[in-house]
Design a protein around this motif. Structure first.
Motif, PDB file in Angstrom:
ATOM      1  N   GLY A   1       0.785  -1.231   0.000  1.00 46.54           N
ATOM      2  CA  GLY A   1       0.000   0.000   0.000  1.00 46.54           C
ATOM      3  C   GLY A   1       0.814   1.277   0.000  1.00 46.54           C
ATOM      4  O   GLY A   1       0.268   2.363   0.215  1.00 46.54           O
ATOM      5  N   ALA A   2       2.125   1.200  -0.231  1.00 49.68           N
ATOM      6  CA  ALA A   2       2.967   2.397  -0.250  1.00 49.68           C
ATOM      7  C   ALA A   2       2.556   3.322  -1.392  1.00 49.68           C
ATOM      8  O   ALA A   2       2.168   2.859  -2.469  1.00 49.68           O
ATOM      9  N   THR A   3       2.627   4.621  -1.161  1.00 52.68           N
ATOM     10  CA  THR A   3       2.223   5.604  -2.160  1.00 52.68           C
ATOM     11  C   THR A   3       3.405   6.425  -2.642  1.00 52.68           C
ATOM     12  O   THR A   3       4.493   6.394  -2.061  1.00 52.68           O
ATOM     13  N   MET A   4       3.170   7.172  -3.712  1.00 55.05           N
ATOM     14  CA  MET A   4       4.163   8.057  -4.300  1.00 55.05           C
ATOM     15  C   MET A   4       3.489   9.376  -4.620  1.00 55.05           C
ATOM     16  O   MET A   4       2.308   9.392  -4.950  1.00 55.05           O
ATOM     17  N   ARG A   5       4.222  10.476  -4.508  1.00 57.21           N
ATOM     18  CA  ARG A   5       3.692  11.803  -4.842  1.00 57.21           C
ATOM     19  C   ARG A   5       4.676  12.524  -5.754  1.00 57.21           C
ATOM     20  O   ARG A   5       5.883  12.305  -5.677  1.00 57.21           O
ATOM     21  N   THR A   6       4.156  13.393  -6.612  1.00 58.57           N
ATOM     22  CA  THR A   6       5.012  14.294  -7.395  1.00 58.57           C
ATOM     23  C   THR A   6       4.973  15.663  -6.731  1.00 58.57           C
ATOM     24  O   THR A   6       3.957  16.063  -6.161  1.00 58.57           O
ATOM     25  N   CYS A   7       6.103  16.379  -6.798  1.00 59.51           N
ATOM     26  CA  CYS A   7       6.239  17.647  -6.084  1.00 59.51           C
ATOM     27  C   CYS A   7       6.867  18.687  -7.007  1.00 59.51           C
ATOM     28  O   CYS A   7       7.826  18.396  -7.723  1.00 59.51           O
ATOM     29  N   THR A   8       6.352  19.899  -6.953  1.00 58.90           N
ATOM     30  CA  THR A   8       6.885  20.974  -7.785  1.00 58.90           C
ATOM     31  C   THR A   8       8.178  21.549  -7.227  1.00 58.90           C
ATOM     32  O   THR A   8       8.967  22.132  -7.961  1.00 58.90           O
ATOM     33  N   GLY A   9       8.404  21.395  -5.941  1.00 55.80           N
ATOM     34  CA  GLY A   9       9.643  21.881  -5.326  1.00 55.80           C
ATOM     35  C   GLY A   9      10.643  20.759  -5.136  1.00 55.80           C
ATOM     36  O   GLY A   9      10.315  19.567  -5.245  1.00 55.80           O
ATOM     37  N   TYR A  10      11.870  21.121  -4.849  1.00 58.78           N
ATOM     38  CA  TYR A  10      12.895  20.135  -4.535  1.00 58.78           C
ATOM     39  C   TYR A  10      12.694  19.610  -3.116  1.00 58.78           C
ATOM     40  O   TYR A  10      12.017  20.230  -2.290  1.00 58.78           O
TER      41      TYR A  10
ATOM     42  N   GLN B   1       1.678  16.977  -4.551  1.00 56.27           N
ATOM     43  CA  GLN B   1       0.277  16.914  -4.953  1.00 56.27           C
ATOM     44  C   GLN B   1      -0.131  15.471  -5.172  1.00 56.27           C
ATOM     45  O   GLN B   1       0.666  14.663  -5.605  1.00 56.27           O
ATOM     46  N   GLY B   2      -1.357  15.170  -4.848  1.00 56.72           N
ATOM     47  CA  GLY B   2      -1.939  13.861  -5.122  1.00 56.72           C
ATOM     48  C   GLY B   2      -1.146  12.686  -4.581  1.00 56.72           C
ATOM     49  O   GLY B   2      -0.083  12.854  -3.993  1.00 56.72           O
ATOM     50  N   TYR B   3      -1.693  11.505  -4.769  1.00 54.97           N
ATOM     51  CA  TYR B   3      -1.039  10.259  -4.375  1.00 54.97           C
ATOM     52  C   TYR B   3      -1.197   9.259  -5.504  1.00 54.97           C
ATOM     53  O   TYR B   3      -2.287   9.099  -6.048  1.00 54.97           O
ATOM     54  N   LEU B   4      -0.125   8.581  -5.846  1.00 55.04           N
ATOM     55  CA  LEU B   4      -0.182   7.479  -6.795  1.00 55.04           C
ATOM     56  C   LEU B   4      -0.141   6.203  -5.959  1.00 55.04           C
ATOM     57  O   LEU B   4       0.860   5.916  -5.289  1.00 55.04           O
ATOM     58  N   GLN B   5      -1.227   5.471  -5.967  1.00 59.35           N
ATOM     59  CA  GLN B   5      -1.355   4.266  -5.152  1.00 59.35           C
ATOM     60  C   GLN B   5      -0.462   3.148  -5.682  1.00 59.35           C
ATOM     61  O   GLN B   5      -0.133   3.097  -6.866  1.00 59.35           O
ATOM     62  N   ALA B   6      -0.094   2.244  -4.799  1.00 59.46           N
ATOM     63  CA  ALA B   6       0.707   1.076  -5.180  1.00 59.46           C
ATOM     64  C   ALA B   6      -0.014   0.291  -6.270  1.00 59.46           C
ATOM     65  O   ALA B   6      -1.232   0.142  -6.240  1.00 59.46           O
ATOM     66  N   GLY B   7       0.751  -0.175  -7.246  1.00 54.27           N
ATOM     67  CA  GLY B   7       0.189  -0.972  -8.325  1.00 54.27           C
ATOM     68  C   GLY B   7      -0.462  -0.165  -9.425  1.00 54.27           C
ATOM     69  O   GLY B   7      -1.147  -0.726 -10.269  1.00 54.27           O
ATOM     70  N   THR B   8      -0.268   1.163  -9.439  1.00 52.78           N
ATOM     71  CA  THR B   8      -0.860   2.001 -10.485  1.00 52.78           C
ATOM     72  C   THR B   8       0.216   2.823 -11.172  1.00 52.78           C
ATOM     73  O   THR B   8       1.334   2.972 -10.673  1.00 52.78           O
ATOM     74  N   TYR B   9      -0.143   3.351 -12.331  1.00 54.75           N
ATOM     75  CA  TYR B   9       0.777   4.228 -13.055  1.00 54.75           C
ATOM     76  C   TYR B   9       0.015   5.434 -13.563  1.00 54.75           C
ATOM     77  O   TYR B   9      -1.205   5.469 -13.556  1.00 54.75           O
ATOM     78  N   MET B  10       0.782   6.412 -14.010  1.00 54.98           N
ATOM     79  CA  MET B  10       0.192   7.594 -14.630  1.00 54.98           C
ATOM     80  C   MET B  10       1.133   8.071 -15.724  1.00 54.98           C
ATOM     81  O   MET B  10       2.321   7.761 -15.726  1.00 54.98           O
ATOM     82  N   VAL B  11       0.569   8.812 -16.652  1.00 51.99           N
ATOM     83  CA  VAL B  11       1.374   9.525 -17.640  1.00 51.99           C
ATOM     84  C   VAL B  11       1.351  10.972 -17.183  1.00 51.99           C
ATOM     85  O   VAL B  11       0.296  11.566 -17.042  1.00 51.99           O
ATOM     86  N   LYS B  12       2.526  11.534 -16.919  1.00 54.04           N
ATOM     87  CA  LYS B  12       2.610  12.849 -16.283  1.00 54.04           C
ATOM     88  C   LYS B  12       3.644  13.712 -16.983  1.00 54.04           C
ATOM     89  O   LYS B  12       4.722  13.255 -17.314  1.00 54.04           O
ATOM     90  N   ASP B  13       3.279  14.987 -17.186  1.00 60.62           N
ATOM     91  CA  ASP B  13       4.242  15.977 -17.670  1.00 60.62           C
ATOM     92  C   ASP B  13       5.137  16.320 -16.497  1.00 60.62           C
ATOM     93  O   ASP B  13       4.708  16.961 -15.537  1.00 60.62           O
ATOM     94  N   LEU B  14       6.385  15.896 -16.538  1.00 60.13           N
ATOM     95  CA  LEU B  14       7.310  16.119 -15.433  1.00 60.13           C
ATOM     96  C   LEU B  14       8.057  17.452 -15.541  1.00 60.13           C
ATOM     97  O   LEU B  14       8.877  17.756 -14.682  1.00 60.13           O
ATOM     98  N   THR B  15       7.745  18.263 -16.553  1.00 58.13           N
ATOM     99  CA  THR B  15       8.438  19.548 -16.699  1.00 58.13           C
ATOM    100  C   THR B  15       8.360  20.385 -15.425  1.00 58.13           C
ATOM    101  O   THR B  15       9.396  20.884 -14.966  1.00 58.13           O
ATOM    102  N   PRO B  16       7.182  20.539 -14.787  1.00 57.24           N
ATOM    103  CA  PRO B  16       7.139  21.359 -13.564  1.00 57.24           C
ATOM    104  C   PRO B  16       7.473  20.573 -12.285  1.00 57.24           C
ATOM    105  O   PRO B  16       7.444  21.128 -11.197  1.00 57.24           O
TER     106      PRO B  16
END
Length: 124
Positions: free
Chosen positions: A86-95, A101-116
């Motif tokens: 059940g571990a999650t992952m998040r993307t962040c605009t800062g270092y 923002q948001g949570y990506l649940q274990a066992g899932t994927y997303m297509v994300k613009d990583l520019t920001p």
């Protein structure tokens, strides 16, 4: 089924053609008890820009909980959370895990613009 079709269901039903996985819109569920699309079980993987699953060859693999700074990650990337328990992952605009923002649940994927996006975090 809608654009968030569960990958595991498709595999189990035997209807998934080899090239279809790259075209499934995200986030979508995937089985995550073993290596999947070249992403080791227990890891979060980022695949090269505009390369889909890149033949099962992620460009970045992260195992440790906490913040991970990104560099030179622009445009659309597949991001797959193949963590377990059940571990999650998040993307962040800062270092260093700031502005997440948001949570990506274990066992899932997303297509994300990583520019920001300047970092990701992995948490139990």
């Amino acid at each position: 089924m809608n654009a968030r079709t569960k990958f595991g269901f498709l595999v189990a039903s035997g209807t998934l053609a080899l090239g279809l996985a790259a075209s499934v819109a995200a986030p979508a569920a995937m089985a995550s008890t073993t290596d999947t699309q070249g992403c080791p079980s227990g890891a979060v993987c980022i695949y090269p820009q505009d390369a889909g699953w890149n033949g099962g060859h992620p460009s970045n693999v992260y195992y440790a909980y906490g913040a991970h700074n990104l560099s030179n990650q622009n445009g659309n990337h597949y991001v797959f959370n193949n963590q377990t328990g059940g571990a999650t992952m998040r993307t962040c605009t800062g270092y260093n895990g700031n502005g997440c923002q948001g949570y990506l649940q274990a066992g899932t994927y997303m297509v994300k613009d990583l520019t920001p996006i300047n970092s990701i975090t992995l948490q139990p």
